[in-house]
Design an enzyme around this catalytic site. Structure first.
Site, mmCIF file in Angstrom:
data_model
loop_
_atom_site.group_PDB
_atom_site.id
_atom_site.type_symbol
_atom_site.label_atom_id
_atom_site.label_comp_id
_atom_site.label_asym_id
_atom_site.label_seq_id
_atom_site.Cartn_x
_atom_site.Cartn_y
_atom_site.Cartn_z
ATOM 1 N N ARG A 166 0.837 -1.189 0.000
ATOM 2 C CA ARG A 166 0.000 0.000 0.000
ATOM 3 C C ARG A 166 0.879 1.249 0.000
ATOM 4 O O ARG A 166 1.956 1.260 0.600
ATOM 5 C CB ARG A 166 -0.895 0.024 1.241
ATOM 6 N N ASP A 185 -9.636 -10.179 8.857
ATOM 7 C CA ASP A 185 -9.132 -8.837 8.534
ATOM 8 C C ASP A 185 -10.132 -7.709 8.760
ATOM 9 O O ASP A 185 -9.764 -6.657 9.256
ATOM 10 C CB ASP A 185 -8.662 -8.811 7.078
ATOM 11 N N HIS A 213 -11.156 -2.622 11.062
ATOM 12 C CA HIS A 213 -10.021 -3.463 10.682
ATOM 13 C C HIS A 213 -9.859 -4.554 11.746
ATOM 14 O O HIS A 213 -8.927 -4.519 12.554
ATOM 15 C CB HIS A 213 -8.771 -2.573 10.586
ATOM 16 N N ARG A 229 2.256 -12.183 -0.348
ATOM 17 C CA ARG A 229 0.890 -12.519 0.058
ATOM 18 C C ARG A 229 0.398 -13.841 -0.516
ATOM 19 O O ARG A 229 0.869 -14.302 -1.548
ATOM 20 C CB ARG A 229 -0.063 -11.425 -0.426
ATOM 21 N N GLU A 235 -0.863 -20.941 22.477
ATOM 22 C CA GLU A 235 -0.963 -20.647 23.905
ATOM 23 C C GLU A 235 -1.783 -19.380 24.170
ATOM 24 O O GLU A 235 -2.189 -19.125 25.312
ATOM 25 C CB GLU A 235 0.436 -20.495 24.530
ATOM 26 N N LYS A 277 -9.415 -2.750 1.412
ATOM 27 C CA LYS A 277 -9.321 -1.623 2.333
ATOM 28 C C LYS A 277 -10.058 -0.383 1.808
ATOM 29 O O LYS A 277 -10.649 0.374 2.578
ATOM 30 C CB LYS A 277 -7.847 -1.277 2.595
ATOM 31 N N ARG A 326 2.199 -4.711 18.352
ATOM 32 C CA ARG A 326 3.553 -5.152 18.728
ATOM 33 C C ARG A 326 4.164 -4.122 19.667
ATOM 34 O O ARG A 326 4.568 -3.047 19.228
ATOM 35 C CB ARG A 326 4.433 -5.295 17.491
ATOM 36 N N TYR A 334 -0.805 -3.781 -7.150
ATOM 37 C CA TYR A 334 -0.722 -4.472 -5.859
ATOM 38 C C TYR A 334 -2.108 -4.537 -5.198
ATOM 39 O O TYR A 334 -2.897 -3.597 -5.264
ATOM 40 C CB TYR A 334 0.271 -3.773 -4.929
ATOM 41 N N GLY A 335 -2.376 -5.635 -4.493
ATOM 42 C CA GLY A 335 -3.697 -5.926 -3.954
ATOM 43 C C GLY A 335 -4.387 -4.804 -3.215
ATOM 44 O O GLY A 335 -5.526 -4.451 -3.519
ATOM 45 N N GLY A 336 -3.717 -4.231 -2.197
ATOM 46 C CA GLY A 336 -4.358 -3.200 -1.389
ATOM 47 C C GLY A 336 -4.692 -1.943 -2.153
ATOM 48 O O GLY A 336 -5.538 -1.149 -1.731
ATOM 49 N N SER A 346 -1.653 -4.484 10.408
ATOM 50 C CA SER A 346 -1.257 -5.526 9.451
ATOM 51 C C SER A 346 0.036 -6.200 9.907
ATOM 52 O O SER A 346 0.932 -5.553 10.456
ATOM 53 C CB SER A 346 -1.061 -4.909 8.063
ATOM 54 N N ALA A 347 0.115 -7.508 9.666
ATOM 55 C CA ALA A 347 1.299 -8.313 9.975
ATOM 56 C C ALA A 347 1.612 -8.381 11.464
ATOM 57 O O ALA A 347 2.749 -8.542 11.870
ATOM 58 C CB ALA A 347 2.520 -7.809 9.207
ATOM 59 N N CYS A 348 0.568 -8.257 12.309
ATOM 60 C CA CYS A 348 0.754 -8.363 13.763
ATOM 61 C C CYS A 348 0.022 -9.574 14.341
ATOM 62 O O CYS A 348 -0.283 -9.600 15.523
ATOM 63 C CB CYS A 348 0.285 -7.091 14.454
#
Length: 590
Positions: free
Chosen positions: A53, A278, A231, A372, A499, A211, A403, A202-204, A253-255
């Site tokens: 993006r 998502d 989101h 992706r 866990e 999105k 994060r 690109y996808g996004g 994203s990516a978390c």
């Protein structure tokens, strides 16, 4: 047609025959390659300039700037979105779109976000000159004749996309991937229910149902109609007694959104099922329950880090009927990426996402960090039986997270709905590869929506706060989690993955009024013994995991205050100012 001047027009019916024809066409063009190791899987490699993006070129067009973003204190560029005036947009459109599809086919894609015919669903129509977009939208949305039949003469969101490479080409393509990165622009015009994207495949940036529609345009529609477009993943969790609850959770994203949505619980007797990984559209029903649908029809997941350890259910989902983009390829016709944790057979070689021979000694990853997989949701082995329920599933808890390597406890519960909105508003996280920022920078990412707000963030907060005033509304409890806290040596303090069910178990019991909790400076944390650690294979230091450092949180309060003052400025609801002052007071008492 007269603006873009394509050579041909094709109205997509969504059929298997049509899909196979387009896939064959893409293969002939060299845009995709068949992955012979798997069933109906394909690999696309993009131009290295078109891999994520592009927030700096993603704009919202409104008459007044304050409708799109708050005015930062002292001026400057807002971090909460990009505004463009109608006059600037008209000029940008005229510079890009006339004749942009010459020599190409314009595909007309009717698509539904959400189950066709659901009262929570919305319909869009995308015009594109990218066959890659067509086959991807068939995975990610409900697309074709059924949607046109459901639409009739109703309203729909208008989407226009072009890769910006009319034929004949003026210069050779890189990786046979058409794009025009110098002129890339993704615009949203909410007053006209319109999305226009140019220059990126690109996808996004090109799958405009994702999105662009499902968050930016939908959040504006949701504000006007009294619901929420977020989101968030949606999962169902069932305890050993058979009681089930649905939870929505927001992570940047990516978390770990997909990992959580498809979790294999480590605790015996617990079951997690996936509604979506998502995006969540949530609306109160007549009884006051907040009901959610996943408006998408597939998973557009980040490949690196996905493995049989981190997400075994994703690995069981993605090896048929999937389009991979910018992953590495093996000589046996398979895929590879960092963190896959699979030993390659002897003699098998790897070709990187840049289409070059690759070895671990290269010094750079084999797969792009934002590579992706685009895969159909029904293939997920733990897809929830109600995932396509027209009325949606009832949400009892909302989780925020990101994060945070230091300072933030493993889990805490908000003191109230208003405090929960504050928790969402003050989310911070390491930047991810899904956008153009560099890693390891702690960024403010309120509600994990910072790149996706469809209107002024201050007004968005007011909208969330207003949910408490709805008659008979049964508001979900709000929690915050942090799987990523580290000890001083850099090791994660919590094992994560399966866990994490232990944290969901505590949340589940809190929803039933069963689990113990203690008030802390940041919210309710698990009381002594209420977080189930039985059977953990490695020891966990709960004191470190839940330590609330006065020094850390004083700095956190200071950073939040600066952010609110500068970025949200006069549009910050007074309730958020009060919550910040109350947090500051609690920290001072530590």
């Amino acid at each position: 047609m007269s603006l873009c001047q394509p050579d041909a027009l094709h109205i997509c019916d969504g059929s298997e025959e049509e899909n196979n024809t387009i896939l064959d066409h893409l293969q002939e063009q060299g845009v995709i390659k068949k992955l012979t190791k798997y069933e109906n899987c394909w690999l696309a490699r993009t131009d290295p300039r078109d891999v994520a993006r592009v927030e700096s070129r993603t704009v919202i067009v409104t008459q007044e700037q304050c409708d799109t973003v708050p005015s930062p204190c002292g001026g400057g560029m807002s971090q909460l979105g990009r505004w463009m005036s109608q006059e600037e947009w008209d000029k940008a459109m005229n510079e890009r779109f006339p004749g942009c599809m010459k020599g190409r086919t314009m595909y007309v894609i009717p698509f539904s976000m959400g189950p066709v015919g659901s009262p929570l669903s919305k319909i869009g129509v995308e015009l594109t000159d990218s066959p890659y977009v067509v086959v991807s939208m068939r995975v990610m949305t409900r697309m074709g004749k059924a949607v046109l039949n459901a639409l009739g003469n109703g309203d729909f969101v208008r989407c226009l996309h072009s890769v910006g490479c009319p034929l004949p080409l003026k210069k050779p393509l890189v990786s046979n991937w058409p794009c025009n990165p110098d002129l890339t622009l993704i615009a949203h015009i909410p007053d006209q229910r319109k999305i226009v994207s140019f220059g990126s495949g690109y996808g996004g940036n090109s799958l405009l149902g994702k999105k662009c529609f499902a968050l930016r345009i939908a959040s504006r529609i949701a504000k006007e109609e009294g619901w929420l477009a977020e989101h968030m993943l949606i999962l169902g969790v069932t305890n050993p007694a058979g009681q089930k609850k649905y939870i929505a959770a927001a992570f940047p994203s990516a978390c770990g959104k997909t990992n959580l949505a498809m979790m294999c619980p480590a605790l015996s007797g617990w079951k997690v099922e996936c509604v979506g990984d998502d995006i969540a559209w949530m609306k109160f029903d007549k009884e006051g329950n907040l009901r959610a649908i996943n408006p998408e029809n597939g998973f557009f997941g980040v490949a690196p880090g996905t493995s049989s350890k981190s997400n075994p259910n994703a690995m069981k989902t993605i090896f048929r009927n999937t389009i991979f983009t910018n992953v590495a390829e093996t000589s046996e016709g398979g895929v590879y990426w960092e963190g896959m944790d699979e030993q390659l057979p002897e003699g098998v070689t790897i070709t990187s996402w840049k289409n070059k021979p690759w070895t671990p000694e290269e010094g750079e990853p084999s797969a792009h960090p934002n590579s992706r997989f685009c895969t159909p949701a029904p293939q997920c082995p733990i897809i929830d039986p109600q995932w396509e329920s027209p009325e949606g599933v009832p949400i009892e808890a909302i989780i925020f997270g990101g994060r945070r390597p230091e300072g933030v406890p493993l889990v805490y519960e908000s003191f109230s709905w208003t405090h929960g909105v504050f928790v969402g508003a003050t989310m911070r996280s390491e930047a991810t590869a899904a956008a153009e920022h560099k890693n390891k920078v702690i960024m403010h990412d309120p509600f994990a929506m910072r790149p996706f707000f469809g209107y002024n963030f201050g007004h968005y907060l007011t909208h969330w706060l207003s949910m408490e005033q709805r008659p008979n509304s049964k508001l979900p409890k709000i929690f915050h989690v942090n799987w990523f806290r580290k000890c001083p040596s850099g090791k994660f303090l919590w094992p994560g993955y399966g866990e994490n069910i232990r944290v969901l178990e505590w949340i589940f019991h809190r929803l039933n009024g069963e689990a113990g909790a203690m008030p802390s400076a940041v919210g309710y944390v698990p009381g002594g013994g209420s977080l189930n650690l039985s059977g953990l294979k490695e020891s966990v230091n709960l004191d470190e995991l839940f330590n609330i450092s006065r020094d850390f949180w004083e700095k956190e309060v200071q950073d939040i205050r600066i952010y609110f003052d500068h970025e949200v400025n006069n549009d910050l609801p007074i309730e958020m100012e009060r919550q910040l002052e109350m947090l500051s007071q609690r920290i001072r008492q530590l």
